[in-house]
Design a protein around this motif. Structure first.
Motif, PDB file in Angstrom:
ATOM      1  N   VAL A  87       0.836  -1.211   0.000  1.00 36.95           N
ATOM      2  CA  VAL A  87       0.000   0.000   0.000  1.00 36.95           C
ATOM      3  C   VAL A  87       0.865   1.253   0.000  1.00 36.95           C
ATOM      4  O   VAL A  87       0.629   2.197  -0.773  1.00 36.95           O
ATOM      5  CB  VAL A  87      -0.948  -0.001   1.214  1.00 36.95           C
ATOM      6  N   GLY A  88       1.891   1.284   0.848  1.00 40.64           N
ATOM      7  CA  GLY A  88       2.763   2.454   0.908  1.00 40.64           C
ATOM      8  C   GLY A  88       3.498   2.703  -0.394  1.00 40.64           C
ATOM      9  O   GLY A  88       3.568   3.846  -0.869  1.00 40.64           O
ATOM     10  N   ALA A  89       4.041   1.650  -0.978  1.00 43.73           N
ATOM     11  CA  ALA A  89       4.761   1.797  -2.237  1.00 43.73           C
ATOM     12  C   ALA A  89       3.829   2.245  -3.357  1.00 43.73           C
ATOM     13  O   ALA A  89       4.198   3.079  -4.197  1.00 43.73           O
ATOM     14  CB  ALA A  89       5.439   0.479  -2.606  1.00 43.73           C
ATOM     15  N   THR A  90       2.623   1.707  -3.383  1.00 44.52           N
ATOM     16  CA  THR A  90       1.670   2.075  -4.434  1.00 44.52           C
ATOM     17  C   THR A  90       1.239   3.527  -4.302  1.00 44.52           C
ATOM     18  O   THR A  90       1.148   4.254  -5.302  1.00 44.52           O
ATOM     19  CB  THR A  90       0.432   1.155  -4.386  1.00 44.52           C
ATOM     20  N   ILE A  91       0.991   3.967  -3.071  1.00 47.83           N
ATOM     21  CA  ILE A  91       0.618   5.369  -2.859  1.00 47.83           C
ATOM     22  C   ILE A  91       1.753   6.297  -3.285  1.00 47.83           C
ATOM     23  O   ILE A  91       1.544   7.274  -4.017  1.00 47.83           O
ATOM     24  CB  ILE A  91       0.255   5.617  -1.381  1.00 47.83           C
ATOM     25  N   GLY A  92       2.967   6.007  -2.819  1.00 50.23           N
ATOM     26  CA  GLY A  92       4.101   6.852  -3.168  1.00 50.23           C
ATOM     27  C   GLY A  92       4.373   6.880  -4.667  1.00 50.23           C
ATOM     28  O   GLY A  92       4.635   7.940  -5.250  1.00 50.23           O
ATOM     29  N   ALA A  93       4.313   5.703  -5.304  1.00 50.49           N
ATOM     30  CA  ALA A  93       4.552   5.622  -6.743  1.00 50.49           C
ATOM     31  C   ALA A  93       3.474   6.369  -7.518  1.00 50.49           C
ATOM     32  O   ALA A  93       3.758   7.024  -8.534  1.00 50.49           O
ATOM     33  CB  ALA A  93       4.597   4.159  -7.174  1.00 50.49           C
ATOM     34  N   THR A  94       2.240   6.304  -7.048  1.00 52.77           N
ATOM     35  CA  THR A  94       1.148   6.997  -7.733  1.00 52.77           C
ATOM     36  C   THR A  94       1.288   8.503  -7.609  1.00 52.77           C
ATOM     37  O   THR A  94       1.012   9.246  -8.568  1.00 52.77           O
ATOM     38  CB  THR A  94      -0.211   6.548  -7.158  1.00 52.77           C
ATOM     39  N   ILE A  95       1.726   8.975  -6.448  1.00 53.23           N
ATOM     40  CA  ILE A  95       1.966  10.413  -6.285  1.00 53.23           C
ATOM     41  C   ILE A  95       3.011  10.893  -7.277  1.00 53.23           C
ATOM     42  O   ILE A  95       2.817  11.906  -7.980  1.00 53.23           O
ATOM     43  CB  ILE A  95       2.408  10.719  -4.834  1.00 53.23           C
ATOM     44  N   LEU A  96       4.135  10.179  -7.352  1.00 53.24           N
ATOM     45  CA  LEU A  96       5.189  10.573  -8.282  1.00 53.24           C
ATOM     46  C   LEU A  96       4.706  10.491  -9.724  1.00 53.24           C
ATOM     47  O   LEU A  96       5.004  11.372 -10.546  1.00 53.24           O
ATOM     48  CB  LEU A  96       6.412   9.671  -8.080  1.00 53.24           C
ATOM     49  N   PHE A  97       3.960   9.447 -10.048  1.00 58.26           N
ATOM     50  CA  PHE A  97       3.419   9.275 -11.397  1.00 58.26           C
ATOM     51  C   PHE A  97       2.528  10.451 -11.788  1.00 58.26           C
ATOM     52  O   PHE A  97       2.675  11.033 -12.871  1.00 58.26           O
ATOM     53  CB  PHE A  97       2.638   7.961 -11.450  1.00 58.26           C
ATOM     54  N   LEU A  98       1.602  10.834 -10.919  1.00 61.72           N
ATOM     55  CA  LEU A  98       0.666  11.914 -11.230  1.00 61.72           C
ATOM     56  C   LEU A  98       1.390  13.253 -11.338  1.00 61.72           C
ATOM     57  O   LEU A  98       1.084  14.063 -12.228  1.00 61.72           O
ATOM     58  CB  LEU A  98      -0.415  11.987 -10.158  1.00 61.72           C
ATOM     59  N   VAL A  99       2.346  13.479 -10.449  1.00 63.24           N
ATOM     60  CA  VAL A  99       3.091  14.733 -10.490  1.00 63.24           C
ATOM     61  C   VAL A  99       3.908  14.829 -11.778  1.00 63.24           C
ATOM     62  O   VAL A  99       3.915  15.857 -12.456  1.00 63.24           O
ATOM     63  CB  VAL A  99       3.996  14.859  -9.251  1.00 63.24           C
ATOM     64  N   ALA A 100       4.617  13.741 -12.123  1.00 72.20           N
ATOM     65  CA  ALA A 100       5.438  13.752 -13.343  1.00 72.20           C
ATOM     66  C   ALA A 100       4.570  13.859 -14.592  1.00 72.20           C
ATOM     67  O   ALA A 100       4.928  14.558 -15.547  1.00 72.20           O
ATOM     68  CB  ALA A 100       6.289  12.482 -13.398  1.00 72.20           C
ATOM     69  N   ARG A 101       3.432  13.192 -14.603  1.00 73.72           N
ATOM     70  CA  ARG A 101       2.543  13.267 -15.774  1.00 73.72           C
ATOM     71  C   ARG A 101       2.000  14.671 -15.959  1.00 73.72           C
ATOM     72  O   ARG A 101       1.903  15.170 -17.080  1.00 73.72           O
ATOM     73  CB  ARG A 101       1.383  12.278 -15.616  1.00 73.72           C
ATOM     74  N   THR A 102       1.675  15.327 -14.856  1.00 74.17           N
ATOM     75  CA  THR A 102       1.159  16.688 -14.925  1.00 74.17           C
ATOM     76  C   THR A 102       2.233  17.662 -15.394  1.00 74.17           C
ATOM     77  O   THR A 102       1.974  18.560 -16.199  1.00 74.17           O
ATOM     78  CB  THR A 102       0.633  17.130 -13.545  1.00 74.17           C
ATOM     79  N   ALA A 103       3.451  17.476 -14.895  1.00 71.61           N
ATOM     80  CA  ALA A 103       4.524  18.428 -15.187  1.00 71.61           C
ATOM     81  C   ALA A 103       5.118  18.246 -16.580  1.00 71.61           C
ATOM     82  O   ALA A 103       5.385  19.227 -17.282  1.00 71.61           O
ATOM     83  CB  ALA A 103       5.623  18.301 -14.133  1.00 71.61           C
ATOM     84  N   PHE A 104       5.356  16.988 -16.983  1.00 73.77           N
ATOM     85  CA  PHE A 104       6.106  16.744 -18.212  1.00 73.77           C
ATOM     86  C   PHE A 104       5.396  15.863 -19.239  1.00 73.77           C
ATOM     87  O   PHE A 104       5.718  15.911 -20.413  1.00 73.77           O
ATOM     88  CB  PHE A 104       7.446  16.066 -17.888  1.00 73.77           C
ATOM     89  N   GLY A 105       4.482  15.029 -18.780  1.00 70.65           N
ATOM     90  CA  GLY A 105       3.964  13.978 -19.648  1.00 70.65           C
ATOM     91  C   GLY A 105       3.387  14.457 -20.950  1.00 70.65           C
ATOM     92  O   GLY A 105       3.764  13.997 -22.042  1.00 70.65           O
ATOM     93  N   ASP A 106       2.451  15.407 -20.916  1.00 76.84           N
ATOM     94  CA  ASP A 106       1.793  15.859 -22.133  1.00 76.84           C
ATOM     95  C   ASP A 106       2.790  16.489 -23.099  1.00 76.84           C
ATOM     96  O   ASP A 106       2.743  16.252 -24.304  1.00 76.84           O
ATOM     97  CB  ASP A 106       0.695  16.869 -21.788  1.00 76.84           C
ATOM     98  N   ALA A 107       3.704  17.306 -22.574  1.00 80.50           N
ATOM     99  CA  ALA A 107       4.672  17.985 -23.437  1.00 80.50           C
ATOM    100  C   ALA A 107       5.595  16.982 -24.124  1.00 80.50           C
ATOM    101  O   ALA A 107       5.887  17.104 -25.323  1.00 80.50           O
ATOM    102  CB  ALA A 107       5.494  18.981 -22.620  1.00 80.50           C
ATOM    103  N   LEU A 108       6.069  15.982 -23.391  1.00 85.63           N
ATOM    104  CA  LEU A 108       6.974  15.003 -23.984  1.00 85.63           C
ATOM    105  C   LEU A 108       6.258  14.129 -25.007  1.00 85.63           C
ATOM    106  O   LEU A 108       6.804  13.832 -26.068  1.00 85.63           O
ATOM    107  CB  LEU A 108       7.586  14.135 -22.889  1.00 85.63           C
ATOM    108  N   ARG A 109       5.041  13.716 -24.697  1.00 84.01           N
ATOM    109  CA  ARG A 109       4.307  12.871 -25.650  1.00 84.01           C
ATOM    110  C   ARG A 109       4.021  13.611 -26.943  1.00 84.01           C
ATOM    111  O   ARG A 109       3.982  13.016 -28.022  1.00 84.01           O
ATOM    112  CB  ARG A 109       3.006  12.377 -25.016  1.00 84.01           C
ATOM    113  N   ALA A 110       3.823  14.919 -26.853  1.00 80.00           N
ATOM    114  CA  ALA A 110       3.561  15.706 -28.057  1.00 80.00           C
ATOM    115  C   ALA A 110       4.780  15.754 -28.971  1.00 80.00           C
ATOM    116  O   ALA A 110       4.657  15.923 -30.185  1.00 80.00           O
ATOM    117  CB  ALA A 110       3.145  17.126 -27.679  1.00 80.00           C
ATOM    118  N   ARG A 111       5.961  15.596 -28.397  1.00 78.52           N
ATOM    119  CA  ARG A 111       7.192  15.657 -29.175  1.00 78.52           C
ATOM    120  C   ARG A 111       7.628  14.299 -29.719  1.00 78.52           C
ATOM    121  O   ARG A 111       8.514  14.216 -30.565  1.00 78.52           O
ATOM    122  CB  ARG A 111       8.332  16.226 -28.323  1.00 78.52           C
ATOM    123  N   VAL A 112       7.034  13.229 -29.191  1.00 75.69           N
ATOM    124  CA  VAL A 112       7.455  11.889 -29.587  1.00 75.69           C
ATOM    125  C   VAL A 112       6.737  11.480 -30.864  1.00 75.69           C
ATOM    126  O   VAL A 112       5.523  11.607 -30.988  1.00 75.69           O
ATOM    127  CB  VAL A 112       7.147  10.864 -28.477  1.00 75.69           C
TER     128      VAL A 112
END
Length: 227
Positions: A87-112
């Motif tokens: 549970v702890g690992a999943t929560i922590g990993a999901t936080i990082l996933f959502l933060v990274a997706r919000t910050a960089f994900g859309d911009a990087l996917r648009a360039r790929v």
């Protein structure tokens, strides 16, 4: 960008204070009596504290997840320790996933585009199978998989399910080791996490990873057969 900056600052602050050195078997051995007393007196609070510490360590990508899982087994037993670690690992990993997706994900996917874009699309289409394999057999560091999934646009549902299910086998193995760690400390012996990954354990994890690929192989075979 604010969430990713905040996580980076928290991680840098923790490293500057050498907090990651507290995640060690030596620290666990030194403080085992105090930890055991606290768990015995306040088991619920101790479980919440452990859960929060695990999630925070994963969210800011501090090293030592394996040691934390062993610690969970040492403090709470195999079943509870493994469950809290998952549970702890999943929560922590999901936080990082959502933060990274919000910050960089859309911009990087648009360039790929081109071959890289097709690979990313293939990964997203079969994200659950691929993610289960990457979680069961840690071919890459945990935080690298978290960030890669965010950049590739893996659906949140597949990411959470794949992460939670994929880390169960390893969590059970390491928590069971932690449950017997007290006797190792009592004998004054040193402990290394490397000794946990015996050929039998590695073989079992590889077998589970192969099973996770069965749906993917079947879909590819069915598509070719229909074509």
């Amino acid at each position: 960008m604010l969430p990713i900056v905040a996580l980076a600052l928290v991680g840098a602050f923790a490293l500057a204070l050498d907090l990651h050195h507290l995640i060690s078997f030596d620290a666990l051995k030194e403080h085992r009596a105090a930890l055991a007393d606290f768990v015995a007196a306040h088991r619920g609070l101790a479980a919440l504290a452990y859960l929060g510490a695990y999630a925070a360590a994963i969210a800011v990508s501090l090293p030592g997840a394996l040691i934390l899982t062993v610690t969970g087994g040492f403090l709470f037993g195999t079943a509870t320790g493994a469950a809290l670690a998952v549970v702890g690992a999943t929560i922590g990993a999901t936080i990082l996933f959502l933060v990274a997706r919000t910050a960089f994900g859309d911009a990087l996917r648009a360039r790929v585009g081109g071959a890289a874009g097709r690979m990313a699309e293939g990964f997203r289409r079969d994200a659950l199978s691929y993610l289960l394999v990457l979680r069961i057999v840690p071919l890459f560091p945990f935080f690298v998989v978290n960030l890669a999934c965010a950049f590739l646009g893996v659906p949140l549902r597949a990411y959470v399910i794949g992460t939670a299910l994929g880390i169960v086998p390893g969590s059970v193995v390491y928590a069971s080791v932690g449950a017997g760690l007290g006797s190792v400390f009592d004998r004054g012996e040193s402990f290394s996490a490397k000794g946990v990954l015996t050929p039998e354990v590695i073989g079992a994890l590889l077998g589970l990873a192969a099973l996770a690929l069965v749906p993917l192989v079947y879909r590819r075979w069915s598509t070719r057969a229909e074509g």
